[in-house]
Write a protein that holds these residues in place. Structure first.
Motif, mmCIF file in Angstrom:
data_model
loop_
_atom_site.group_PDB
_atom_site.id
_atom_site.type_symbol
_atom_site.label_atom_id
_atom_site.label_comp_id
_atom_site.label_asym_id
_atom_site.label_seq_id
_atom_site.Cartn_x
_atom_site.Cartn_y
_atom_site.Cartn_z
ATOM 1 N N SER A 12 0.973 -0.929 0.002
ATOM 2 C CA SER A 12 0.377 0.031 0.373
ATOM 3 C C SER A 12 0.817 1.413 0.308
ATOM 4 C CB SER A 12 -0.368 -0.026 1.280
ATOM 5 O OG SER A 12 -0.720 0.078 2.142
ATOM 6 N N PHE A 13 2.275 1.009 0.354
ATOM 7 C CA PHE A 13 3.157 1.681 -0.312
ATOM 8 C C PHE A 13 3.379 2.638 -2.102
ATOM 9 C CE2 PHE A 13 4.799 2.166 4.297
ATOM 10 C CZ PHE A 13 4.215 2.843 4.473
ATOM 11 N N PHE A 14 2.350 2.934 -2.715
ATOM 12 C CA PHE A 14 2.901 2.527 -4.019
ATOM 13 C C PHE A 14 1.628 3.742 -4.530
ATOM 14 C CE2 PHE A 14 -0.736 1.148 -6.915
ATOM 15 C CZ PHE A 14 0.192 1.256 -8.277
ATOM 16 N N ASN A 15 2.193 3.655 -6.147
ATOM 17 C CA ASN A 15 1.796 5.036 -6.800
ATOM 18 C C ASN A 15 1.726 5.324 -8.004
ATOM 19 O OD1 ASN A 15 -0.145 7.646 -6.769
ATOM 20 N ND2 ASN A 15 -0.545 7.876 -5.232
ATOM 21 N N LEU A 16 1.569 6.492 -8.977
ATOM 22 C CA LEU A 16 2.617 7.012 -10.138
ATOM 23 C C LEU A 16 3.164 7.579 -9.876
ATOM 24 C CD1 LEU A 16 -0.796 6.884 -12.905
ATOM 25 C CD2 LEU A 16 0.548 4.724 -12.064
ATOM 26 N N PHE A 17 3.955 8.091 -10.118
ATOM 27 C CA PHE A 17 5.053 8.954 -10.263
ATOM 28 C C PHE A 17 4.871 9.224 -11.760
ATOM 29 C CE2 PHE A 17 9.597 11.412 -9.368
ATOM 30 C CZ PHE A 17 8.652 12.233 -8.806
ATOM 31 N N GLY A 18 4.358 10.149 -12.634
ATOM 32 C CA GLY A 18 4.184 10.753 -14.204
ATOM 33 C C GLY A 18 4.082 9.597 -15.100
ATOM 34 N N GLN A 19 4.219 10.214 -16.476
ATOM 35 C CA GLN A 19 3.793 9.493 -17.718
ATOM 36 C C GLN A 19 4.788 9.247 -18.618
ATOM 37 O OE1 GLN A 19 3.214 12.431 -17.254
ATOM 38 N NE2 GLN A 19 3.474 14.068 -18.890
ATOM 39 N N ASN A 20 6.234 10.306 -18.265
ATOM 40 C CA ASN A 20 7.029 10.102 -19.669
ATOM 41 C C ASN A 20 8.594 10.329 -19.366
ATOM 42 O OD1 ASN A 20 8.429 10.423 -22.397
ATOM 43 N ND2 ASN A 20 7.845 12.185 -21.965
ATOM 44 N N PRO A 21 9.462 9.356 -18.508
ATOM 45 C CA PRO A 21 8.536 7.551 -18.421
ATOM 46 C C PRO A 21 7.326 7.929 -17.967
ATOM 47 C CG PRO A 21 10.530 7.688 -17.319
ATOM 48 C CD PRO A 21 10.476 9.251 -17.918
ATOM 49 N N ALA A 22 6.279 6.547 -18.009
ATOM 50 C CA ALA A 22 5.338 6.701 -17.334
ATOM 51 C C ALA A 22 6.209 5.229 -16.290
ATOM 52 C CB ALA A 22 4.611 5.753 -18.117
ATOM 53 N N LEU A 23 6.020 6.131 -14.477
ATOM 54 C CA LEU A 23 6.637 5.635 -13.585
ATOM 55 C C LEU A 23 5.985 5.068 -12.298
ATOM 56 C CD1 LEU A 23 10.119 7.908 -13.164
ATOM 57 C CD2 LEU A 23 10.006 5.345 -14.287
ATOM 58 N N CYS A 38 5.715 -3.917 -15.356
ATOM 59 C CA CYS A 38 7.149 -2.691 -15.027
ATOM 60 C C CYS A 38 8.464 -3.451 -15.124
ATOM 61 C CB CYS A 38 6.904 -2.186 -13.762
ATOM 62 S SG CYS A 38 5.173 -1.652 -13.026
ATOM 63 N N ARG A 39 9.487 -2.504 -14.922
ATOM 64 C CA ARG A 39 10.584 -2.903 -15.619
ATOM 65 C C ARG A 39 11.069 -1.842 -14.543
ATOM 66 N NH1 ARG A 39 10.797 -4.098 -21.155
ATOM 67 N NH2 ARG A 39 10.378 -6.075 -21.804
ATOM 68 N N ARG A 40 11.713 -2.744 -13.656
ATOM 69 C CA ARG A 40 13.071 -1.760 -12.786
ATOM 70 C C ARG A 40 13.922 -0.595 -13.299
ATOM 71 N NH1 ARG A 40 17.953 -1.639 -9.488
ATOM 72 N NH2 ARG A 40 17.860 -2.048 -7.476
ATOM 73 N N GLU A 65 12.900 -0.025 0.834
ATOM 74 C CA GLU A 65 13.687 0.606 -0.306
ATOM 75 C C GLU A 65 12.252 1.573 -0.423
ATOM 76 O OE1 GLU A 65 15.285 -1.795 -3.603
ATOM 77 O OE2 GLU A 65 15.707 -2.615 -1.843
ATOM 78 N N ILE A 66 13.136 1.935 -1.834
ATOM 79 C CA ILE A 66 11.686 2.711 -2.918
ATOM 80 C C ILE A 66 12.382 2.488 -3.759
ATOM 81 C CG2 ILE A 66 11.305 4.635 -3.636
ATOM 82 C CD1 ILE A 66 11.147 5.919 -0.948
ATOM 83 N N LEU A 67 11.448 1.410 -4.514
ATOM 84 C CA LEU A 67 11.973 0.375 -5.704
ATOM 85 C C LEU A 67 10.626 2.052 -7.036
ATOM 86 C CD1 LEU A 67 11.883 -1.717 -7.675
ATOM 87 C CD2 LEU A 67 10.293 -2.297 -7.527
ATOM 88 N N VAL A 68 11.707 2.337 -8.331
ATOM 89 C CA VAL A 68 10.856 3.388 -8.951
ATOM 90 C C VAL A 68 10.621 2.025 -9.854
ATOM 91 C CG1 VAL A 68 11.262 5.044 -10.171
ATOM 92 C CG2 VAL A 68 11.726 5.084 -8.050
ATOM 93 N N GLY A 69 9.862 1.861 -11.150
ATOM 94 C CA GLY A 69 10.130 0.994 -11.946
ATOM 95 C C GLY A 69 9.223 2.147 -13.027
ATOM 96 N N GLU A 70 9.725 1.642 -14.455
ATOM 97 C CA GLU A 70 8.923 2.105 -15.109
ATOM 98 C C GLU A 70 7.521 1.270 -16.086
ATOM 99 O OE1 GLU A 70 10.053 3.755 -20.546
ATOM 100 O OE2 GLU A 70 11.376 3.262 -19.128
ATOM 101 N N ALA A 71 6.968 1.341 -16.167
ATOM 102 C CA ALA A 71 5.422 1.029 -16.705
ATOM 103 C C ALA A 71 5.857 0.900 -18.190
ATOM 104 C CB ALA A 71 4.131 1.650 -16.703
ATOM 105 N N THR A 72 5.801 -0.469 -18.822
ATOM 106 C CA THR A 72 6.436 -1.263 -20.005
ATOM 107 C C THR A 72 4.922 -1.434 -20.744
ATOM 108 O OG1 THR A 72 6.452 -3.155 -19.354
ATOM 109 C CG2 THR A 72 8.099 -1.280 -19.831
ATOM 110 N N GLY A 73 3.497 -2.287 -19.374
ATOM 111 C CA GLY A 73 2.228 -3.111 -20.952
ATOM 112 C C GLY A 73 0.714 -2.358 -19.743
ATOM 113 N N LEU A 74 0.348 -2.507 -20.669
ATOM 114 C CA LEU A 74 -0.632 -2.371 -19.404
ATOM 115 C C LEU A 74 -1.880 -3.599 -20.267
ATOM 116 C CD1 LEU A 74 -2.931 -1.190 -16.941
ATOM 117 C CD2 LEU A 74 -3.385 0.147 -19.689
#
Length: 202
Positions: free
Chosen positions: A44-55, A135-137, A148-157
């Motif tokens: 539940s520590f989760f959210n989106l962070f932008g769209q270009n790149p989609a993180l 997502c990819r890390r 740890e905070i993990l940032v991943g790029e959204a690659t598919g939906l």
């Protein structure tokens, strides 16, 4: 009341902050180990962070001794994960998947959760989830032995039939919105507020 958070024990800070910052979206994350074992765990520590790149941003928790849990280890070793979106009908198995199990145990297999293939990453998605973000890390930032905070790029939906209008790219939940985490073992139903019911700004 005014509180100096730095003077409080970490467990108390967690209890207070997670009861203040709410609701929080839930990421039911599936990963696959190099040996092929599929893991599922909620965050539940989760959210989106932008769209270009989609993180996508995840807050990962390690064990008290600093060792990695299955999700973190699998992402470190494979670089891939899937965020499955949770609706009310999935709350019970989602909560059950958070129970500690032995290494190498597959929660989807133990709970009888059907899997479906992803498009851009190796870990599968949960077939019952109405939507899943592949997502990819990108980077992981460690702040303590436990966090740890993990940032991943959204690659598919992936989305269930009828959820997305492919012409206008509208998303229609038809009232069956994702659930949100409150605190402790409490979750919330999301209800859309009619914009016409909101008084205009003065």
């Amino acid at each position: 009341m005014m509180l100096d958070l730095g003077s409080l024990p970490p467990a108390t800070r967690y209890k207070l902050l997670t009861a203040i910052v709410l609701p929080r979206p839930v990421a039911w994350v599936t990963t696959r180990s190099p040996e092929g074992v599929v893991n599922a765990a909620p965050f539940s520590f989760f959210n989106l962070f932008g769209q270009n790149p989609a993180l996508v941003v995840l807050g990962l928790e390690h064990r008290a001794d600093g060792s990695m849990k299955d999700t973190t280890r699998n992402i470190r070793e494979t670089g891939e994960f899937v965020v499955n979106i949770v609706t009310e009908d999935l709350v019970a198995p989602m909560v059950a998947s958070a129970a500690p199990v032995g290494p190498g145990t597959s929660e989807p297999e133990a709970l009888g959760l059907a899997l479906a293939p992803s498009l851009t990453v190796a870990p599968p998605r949960l077939a019952a989830a109405p939507a899943a973000i592949e997502c990819r890390r990108t980077v992981g930032l460690s702040f303590s032995a436990e966090r740890e905070i993990l940032v991943g790029e959204a690659t598919g939906l992936a989305a269930r039939d009828g959820l997305i209008d492919p012409e206008k790219w509208y998303v229609d939940w038809q009232g069956d919105y994702p659930v949100a985490r409150l605190f402790a073992d409490r979750y919330a139903r999301l209800v859309e507020i009619d914009r016409h019911a909101i008084p205009p700004a003065i």
